[in-house]
Scaffold this motif. Structure first.
Motif, PDB file in Angstrom:
ATOM      1  N   VAL A 228       0.818  -1.141  -0.070  1.00 55.87           N
ATOM      2  CA  VAL A 228       0.015   0.111   0.025  1.00 55.87           C
ATOM      3  C   VAL A 228       0.782   1.255   0.107  1.00 55.87           C
ATOM      4  O   VAL A 228       0.442   2.449  -0.145  1.00 55.87           O
ATOM      5  N   GLY A 229       2.026   1.182   0.088  1.00 51.02           N
ATOM      6  CA  GLY A 229       2.856   2.282  -0.004  1.00 51.02           C
ATOM      7  C   GLY A 229       3.146   2.831   1.280  1.00 51.02           C
ATOM      8  O   GLY A 229       3.499   3.993   1.614  1.00 51.02           O
ATOM      9  N   ALA A 230       2.986   2.286   2.434  1.00 51.47           N
ATOM     10  CA  ALA A 230       3.154   2.580   3.965  1.00 51.47           C
ATOM     11  C   ALA A 230       4.669   2.392   4.301  1.00 51.47           C
ATOM     12  O   ALA A 230       5.401   1.699   3.640  1.00 51.47           O
ATOM     13  N   ASP A 231       4.883   3.002   5.524  1.00 53.17           N
ATOM     14  CA  ASP A 231       6.254   2.827   5.969  1.00 53.17           C
ATOM     15  C   ASP A 231       6.227   1.923   7.267  1.00 53.17           C
ATOM     16  O   ASP A 231       5.602   2.368   8.262  1.00 53.17           O
ATOM     17  N   VAL A 232       6.824   0.745   7.090  1.00 50.29           N
ATOM     18  CA  VAL A 232       6.582  -0.375   8.299  1.00 50.29           C
ATOM     19  C   VAL A 232       7.561   0.312   9.460  1.00 50.29           C
ATOM     20  O   VAL A 232       7.126  -0.004  10.688  1.00 50.29           O
ATOM     21  N   GLU A 233       8.697   1.260   9.345  1.00 50.70           N
ATOM     22  CA  GLU A 233       9.351   1.745  10.477  1.00 50.70           C
ATOM     23  C   GLU A 233       8.349   2.588  11.416  1.00 50.70           C
ATOM     24  O   GLU A 233       8.475   2.487  12.475  1.00 50.70           O
ATOM     25  N   GLU A 384      23.246  -5.383   9.867  1.00 46.13           N
ATOM     26  CA  GLU A 384      23.493  -3.824  10.095  1.00 46.13           C
ATOM     27  C   GLU A 384      24.738  -3.480  10.781  1.00 46.13           C
ATOM     28  O   GLU A 384      24.519  -3.056  12.123  1.00 46.13           O
ATOM     29  N   TRP A 385      26.043  -3.993  10.557  1.00 45.75           N
ATOM     30  CA  TRP A 385      27.310  -3.370  11.043  1.00 45.75           C
ATOM     31  C   TRP A 385      27.021  -1.916  11.282  1.00 45.75           C
ATOM     32  O   TRP A 385      26.810  -1.239  10.419  1.00 45.75           O
ATOM     33  N   LYS A 386      27.565  -1.509  12.684  1.00 49.67           N
ATOM     34  CA  LYS A 386      27.782   0.070  12.833  1.00 49.67           C
ATOM     35  C   LYS A 386      28.580   0.686  11.824  1.00 49.67           C
ATOM     36  O   LYS A 386      28.389   1.755  11.348  1.00 49.67           O
ATOM     37  N   GLU A 387      29.750  -0.191  11.356  1.00 53.44           N
ATOM     38  CA  GLU A 387      30.772   0.329  10.560  1.00 53.44           C
ATOM     39  C   GLU A 387      30.164   0.970   9.338  1.00 53.44           C
ATOM     40  O   GLU A 387      30.683   1.729   8.565  1.00 53.44           O
ATOM     41  N   PHE A 388      28.888   0.429   8.718  1.00 53.13           N
ATOM     42  CA  PHE A 388      28.454   0.856   7.733  1.00 53.13           C
ATOM     43  C   PHE A 388      27.737   2.344   7.787  1.00 53.13           C
ATOM     44  O   PHE A 388      27.408   2.647   6.649  1.00 53.13           O
ATOM     45  N   LEU A 389      27.274   2.704   8.846  1.00 54.55           N
ATOM     46  CA  LEU A 389      26.850   3.927   9.060  1.00 54.55           C
ATOM     47  C   LEU A 389      27.541   5.003   8.892  1.00 54.55           C
ATOM     48  O   LEU A 389      27.121   6.185   8.156  1.00 54.55           O
ATOM     49  N   MET A 411      18.638   0.073   7.380  1.00 51.98           N
ATOM     50  CA  MET A 411      19.468   0.932   8.012  1.00 51.98           C
ATOM     51  C   MET A 411      19.434   2.197   7.786  1.00 51.98           C
ATOM     52  O   MET A 411      19.751   3.275   8.636  1.00 51.98           O
ATOM     53  N   PHE A 412      19.205   2.800   6.616  1.00 54.88           N
ATOM     54  CA  PHE A 412      19.416   3.925   6.157  1.00 54.88           C
ATOM     55  C   PHE A 412      18.263   4.740   5.866  1.00 54.88           C
ATOM     56  O   PHE A 412      17.177   4.168   5.531  1.00 54.88           O
ATOM     57  N   GLN A 413      18.235   6.377   5.590  1.00 55.95           N
ATOM     58  CA  GLN A 413      17.048   6.992   5.206  1.00 55.95           C
ATOM     59  C   GLN A 413      16.840   7.090   3.521  1.00 55.95           C
ATOM     60  O   GLN A 413      17.881   7.098   3.108  1.00 55.95           O
ATOM     61  N   PRO A 414      15.745   6.528   3.300  1.00 56.46           N
ATOM     62  CA  PRO A 414      15.512   6.614   1.606  1.00 56.46           C
ATOM     63  C   PRO A 414      15.838   8.075   1.049  1.00 56.46           C
ATOM     64  O   PRO A 414      16.753   8.217  -0.053  1.00 56.46           O
ATOM     65  N   THR A 415      15.568   9.144   1.668  1.00 58.26           N
ATOM     66  CA  THR A 415      15.943  10.455   1.300  1.00 58.26           C
ATOM     67  C   THR A 415      17.420  10.545   1.048  1.00 58.26           C
ATOM     68  O   THR A 415      18.184  11.033  -0.079  1.00 58.26           O
ATOM     69  N   GLU A 416      18.087  10.309   1.979  1.00 57.32           N
ATOM     70  CA  GLU A 416      19.612  10.547   2.034  1.00 57.32           C
ATOM     71  C   GLU A 416      20.272   9.667   1.066  1.00 57.32           C
ATOM     72  O   GLU A 416      21.292  10.103   0.301  1.00 57.32           O
ATOM     73  N   MET A 417      19.888   8.488   1.037  1.00 58.84           N
ATOM     74  CA  MET A 417      20.582   7.415  -0.041  1.00 58.84           C
ATOM     75  C   MET A 417      20.218   7.920  -1.491  1.00 58.84           C
ATOM     76  O   MET A 417      21.118   7.912  -2.351  1.00 58.84           O
ATOM     77  N   VAL A 427      12.844  -2.596   2.943  1.00 55.79           N
ATOM     78  CA  VAL A 427      12.011  -3.449   3.279  1.00 55.79           C
ATOM     79  C   VAL A 427      10.731  -2.828   3.859  1.00 55.79           C
ATOM     80  O   VAL A 427      10.902  -2.191   5.126  1.00 55.79           O
ATOM     81  N   GLY A 428       9.503  -2.860   3.318  1.00 54.93           N
ATOM     82  CA  GLY A 428       8.342  -1.839   4.060  1.00 54.93           C
ATOM     83  C   GLY A 428       8.314  -0.565   3.968  1.00 54.93           C
ATOM     84  O   GLY A 428       7.862   0.020   4.871  1.00 54.93           O
ATOM     85  N   ARG A 429       9.145  -0.029   3.065  1.00 56.30           N
ATOM     86  CA  ARG A 429       9.207   1.445   3.201  1.00 56.30           C
ATOM     87  C   ARG A 429       9.175   2.175   1.777  1.00 56.30           C
ATOM     88  O   ARG A 429       9.514   1.553   0.718  1.00 56.30           O
ATOM     89  N   PRO A 430       8.502   3.191   1.537  1.00 51.70           N
ATOM     90  CA  PRO A 430       8.173   3.750   0.222  1.00 51.70           C
ATOM     91  C   PRO A 430       9.747   4.044  -0.301  1.00 51.70           C
ATOM     92  O   PRO A 430      10.297   4.502   0.543  1.00 51.70           O
ATOM     93  N   ALA A 431       9.925   3.944  -1.574  1.00 53.11           N
ATOM     94  CA  ALA A 431      11.143   4.171  -2.220  1.00 53.11           C
ATOM     95  C   ALA A 431      11.305   5.688  -1.894  1.00 53.11           C
ATOM     96  O   ALA A 431      10.568   6.562  -1.964  1.00 53.11           O
TER      97      ALA A 431
END
Ligand code: UDX
Length: 431
Positions: A228-233, A384-389, A411-417, A427-431
């Motif tokens: 449905v385009g919702a955000d699981v987080e 989700e290793w911290k090193e990747f942040l 792990m990451f914020q869609p807008t930032e990426m 997973v479960g978050r709008p693109a």
């Protein structure tokens, strides 16, 4: 108190080191002579933050020692912990061969009272079975008790979990056994739940099953969110603030792995079936978990269409951060599925490269995340290793051949990426 730990794997070694840290005199036994030699040389055969330091400190203080000879501890300890493996059988039930062997060894050598405690995760009623096994094999007139004291240690934070537990569960059948276990844990500030042995065994089954249920709930929910385009987080945040639900273990992603949840869940399902109790939720929890990996791979396929001849950089392979444990890691089936689709895999993990070399076929392992991304059409985060942040995403993006980024751990914020130039899918978050 004088304590013997039988089985110096993950649970045994953490338990032994922490009990020594609390001031007890602990001997850890393992039949694996090589492992005992490693431990005597001050090395811990797996990665657990803080454990090596704790082992060294307590060996130096003469509170912790190691042996492969069980006869050296049986009559010298007030409490013996059984911490041996209880692997899964093909039908999902637990294989108690090692527990039985240890129970018989204890019985054969026992000459004076001792409390035998099952610490390994075992099916309900194992305590009673251990008691009968010892009884059958022990000299007449020698008294003993059996108790259950399940562990709730999370890999990566096992020492914290042992020394600052939410609760200590002791399943006992005599006042003497209860008194010994209360004395043993006397210096820890945690509520002690004293029950009969079967209830204690069930607390462990029920806790792990319930936590797995929360994860599978979040993962099933993530699919609805995608649809449905919702955000699981956000949905789980809104749910978790209700104290009756709680925020923990509602993180959607690629599902749970590790040495406990998959095995314990299958074992509990098997026990329920044997008892004639339909516990269908457990089967569903396992099904959602297994299909969540396929779901993630399908997401990759629907974005990239075709993986033949494409290179995927995998970041993280262990089942969760701060461990080097690859047991039932979701990365194993995911990498296999990707390879089956024709993808070439180059992977990086912060801790487990050596273990992974033996596990994966035709995977190139790299020394850092950038090399894993070099020339890749897509990058996928599986742990989700911290090193990747703190990676330099612009640099990583420049190294890639194309810009697909699949985040299996949200792990990451869609807008930032997206701002970093990626075509970001989680997973479960709008693109
Ligand atoms: C677990 C229990 O937490 C512990 O009490 C028990 O004694 C042993 O099993 P552990 O296997 O070390 O500990 O890992 P845990 O931190 O519980 O995570 C298990 C798996 O669930 C990991 O693969 C993790 O990535 C996954 N998980 C966890 C999720 O996918 N979502 C979550 O919200 C939480």
């Amino acid at each position: 108190m004088k304590i013997g730990i039988i089985g110096s794997g993950y649970v045994g070694l953490v338990t032994g080191a922490c009990l020594a840290h609390l001031g007890h005199i602990v001997t850890c036994v393992d039949q694996d002579v090589e492992k005992v030699r490693t431990l005597k040389n001050g090395k811990v055969p797996f990665y657990e933050p803080g454990l090596m330091e704790m082992v060294l400190e307590n060996v130096a203080a003469k509170r912790l020692s190691f042996t492969h000879d069980i006869t050296r501890i049986v009559n010298r300890c007030e409490v013996l912990f059984i911490c041996v493996h209880t692997p899964s059988r093909a039908n999902g039930g637990a294989d108690l061969r090692f527990v039985e062997k240890v129970a018989k060894q204890i019985a054969t050598h026992l000459r004076k009272y001792c409390l035998v405690v099952e610490k390994s995760t075992v099916p309900v009623e194992t305590g009673e079975w251990v008691r009968r096994t010892i009884k059958r094999n022990v000299r007449s007139g020698v008294h003993f008790d059996v108790a259950s004291n399940p562990e709730f240690l999370r890999e990566g934070s096992a020492i914290h979990d042992f020394l600052q537990p939410d609760r200590i569960v002791i399943g006992v059948s005599s006042a003497r056994a209860e008194k010994l276990l209360r004395k043993l844990y006397g210096s820890l500030k945690a509520p002690i739940i004293a029950t009969d042995i079967k209830s204690a065994e069930l607390i462990k089954h029920a806790s792990n099953s319930f936590l797995s249920t929360k994860i599978s709930f979040a993962n099933a929910l993530s699919r609805v969110c995608d649809a449905v385009g919702a955000d699981v987080e956000k949905v789980t945040l809104g749910m978790g603030l209700d104290p009756r639900i709680g925020p923990q273990f509602l993180k959607a992603g690629i599902g749970f792995g590790g040495s406990c949840f998959p095995k314990d869940l299958s074992a509990f399902l098997h026990i329920s079936e044997q008892l004639g109790v339909r516990f269908d939720i457990l089967a569903d929890v396992l099904r959602v978990n297994d299909t969540q990996r396929e779901y993630f791979v399908r997401k990759i396929l629907s974005e990239m269409r075709n993986l033949k001849g494409k290179t995927l950089g995998i970041l993280g392979l262990v089942f969760k951060p701060d461990t080097d444990d690859m047991r039932s890691a979701p990365s194993i089936p995911i990498v296999q599925m990707l390879q089956k689709e024709g993808a070439r895999i180059q992977a990086y993990d912060c801790q487990a490269t050596a273990k992974c070399r033996a596990l994966f076929r035709e995977v190139t392992f790299t020394d850092d995340p950038y090399q894993a991304a070099k020339g890749a059409h897509a990058v996928a985060v599986l742990t989700e290793w911290k090193e990747f942040l703190n990676l330099d995403w612009k640099r990583l993006r420049r190294l890639m051949r194309s810009n697909f980024f699949f985040d299996g751990r949200n792990m990451f914020q869609p807008t930032e990426m997206k701002a970093n130039g990626f075509r970001y899918v989680s997973v479960g978050r709008p693109a």
